[in-house]
Design an enzyme around this catalytic site. Sequence first.
Site, PDB file in Angstrom:
ATOM      1  CG  HIS A 101      -8.007 -12.785 -31.690  1.00  0.00           C
ATOM      2  ND1 HIS A 101      -7.009 -13.914 -30.702  1.00  0.00           N
ATOM      3  CD2 HIS A 101      -8.507 -12.112 -30.669  1.00  0.00           C
ATOM      4  CE1 HIS A 101      -7.301 -13.404 -29.632  1.00  0.00           C
ATOM      5  NE2 HIS A 101      -8.001 -12.306 -29.560  1.00  0.00           N
ATOM      6  CG  ASP A 104      -5.689 -15.535 -33.901  1.00  0.00           C
ATOM      7  OD1 ASP A 104      -5.722 -15.058 -32.792  1.00  0.00           O
ATOM      8  OD2 ASP A 104      -6.466 -16.538 -34.448  1.00  0.00           O
TER       9      ASP A 104
HETATM   10  C1  XUL Z   1      -5.954 -11.645 -23.553  1.00  0.00           C
HETATM   11  C2  XUL Z   1      -7.285 -12.496 -23.747  1.00  0.00           C
HETATM   12  C3  XUL Z   1      -7.624 -12.621 -25.025  1.00  0.00           C
HETATM   13  C4  XUL Z   1      -9.265 -12.770 -25.461  1.00  0.00           C
HETATM   14  C5  XUL Z   1      -9.768 -12.707 -26.736  1.00  0.00           C
HETATM   15  O1  XUL Z   1      -5.671 -11.559 -22.009  1.00  0.00           O
HETATM   16  O2  XUL Z   1      -7.709 -13.322 -23.009  1.00  0.00           O
HETATM   17  O3  XUL Z   1      -6.822 -13.554 -25.769  1.00  0.00           O
HETATM   18  O4  XUL Z   1      -9.629 -14.049 -24.675  1.00  0.00           O
HETATM   19  O5  XUL Z   1      -9.282 -11.691 -27.317  1.00  0.00           O
END
Ligand code: XUL
Length: 437
Positions: A101, A104
């Site tokens: 992300h 992060d």
């Molecule tokens: C949350 C989840 C996220 C997604 C990416 O439950 O699975 O981490 O994979 O945003």
Amino acid sequence: MPSAFPKISTIQYEGPRSRNPLAFKHYNPHELVEGKPMKDHLRFSVVYWHTMRGAGADMFGWGSAVRPWELGEGNVEAAKHRARCFFEFCEKLGAPFYAFHDRDVAPHGKTLKESNRNLDAVVKVMKEEQKRSGVKLLWGTAQLFVHPRFMHGAATSCNADVFAYAAAQVKKAMEVTHQLGGAGYVFWGGREGYTTLLNTELKREMDHLGAFLHMAADHKKKIGFKGQFYIEPKPKEPTKHQYDSDAAACLNFLREYNLLKDFKLNIETNHATLAGHTMQHELEVAAAAKALGSIDANTGDLLLGWDTDQFPTDLYLTTQVMLTILKMGGFTTGGTNFDAKVRRESFEPIDLFYAHIAGMDTFARGLKIAAAIRKDGRLADFVRQRYASWDSGIGEKIEKGKVGFRELEAYALKMGEVTTNTSGRQEFLENLINEFI
Ligand code: XUL
Ligand code: CO
């Protein structure tokens, strides 16, 4: 460059007899299964968020993880250093891909402009590290759920300013994913849902989400990003109800908003569990619509009932997953992404290796078992036989659209009673699978 894992060298395949916990017993990247190397079947990916940012906190306790390489929170130099450590981890593990992300990898700034600047600085290091290590980006995504501005959601917020902010953030996240040569981009609707219908215009929020995804698809074309877009279903948590509830709901949403051509699904095991489905059910539903793109490989705890994101170590699970993946002809842009975190009690850096090795070996065995079941052929033969009445006679006529109710009535009246049903043999089949596990 200082090493984050000085005592660990590259994890090697040593075979099933090895007792070395820092070796693969089953994942042998170049070994051929159904004529294709294991590494290309499985396309393993490490997630940045749990691996580097997971501190082991839960709602009753602080973080417990010991991470000696950490230089601190909120500053770009520490984030760059952390990114280098992450690539050292992927390289030593032998994982060919990763996922991240935006927020992060780089710290939130005071303004969007500053956040973008922070991201650019860390992405520069990630690009260098990708080149140095050969580790590639499976997918990128935007984190639209941590900051309080997203309390009501992002694309489905009641506040248009939040929608605009989220659009700007996704635009940037897509651009850096493109810059890093990402094979895909994921939309997981962190808070795209509601906690009470008392304050919610459901139809309006879903229309907004549809419009948001169209804007993303337009921007993708504009910047020439060829990666695959995915939606990741999840029914709830943190919201009471998330619009992307499960594979069927996502497919319906994509069809309704004319987005099916632009999106596939990224199916996560623990999300399937929360939706009251098995992982294989979700995979089969996605594959039936030719929309199974990638998987977030993890598992939940059936007794805990929330998204525990554990490493997948159950051979039945990975066998079922690989049966469906092999049946659909394998991944193209997608892969096996470990959206999984070590337990709070597994707090040492070495546990990150043990956990990923466990997941990779379990998937490698699942792959080999699934291939053996397919080679044996008895399961497929049974299923083929079960549907044999559709291959000729009245069944063939129905499938080809050659008969209607009137013809079928004449057929049924002549038949009198159905005498051709055969046993489903569930227990026999379960035992047959056990022969291979
Ligand atoms: C949350 C989840 C996220 C997604 C990416 O439950 O699975 O981490 O994979 O945003
Ligand atoms: Co996920």
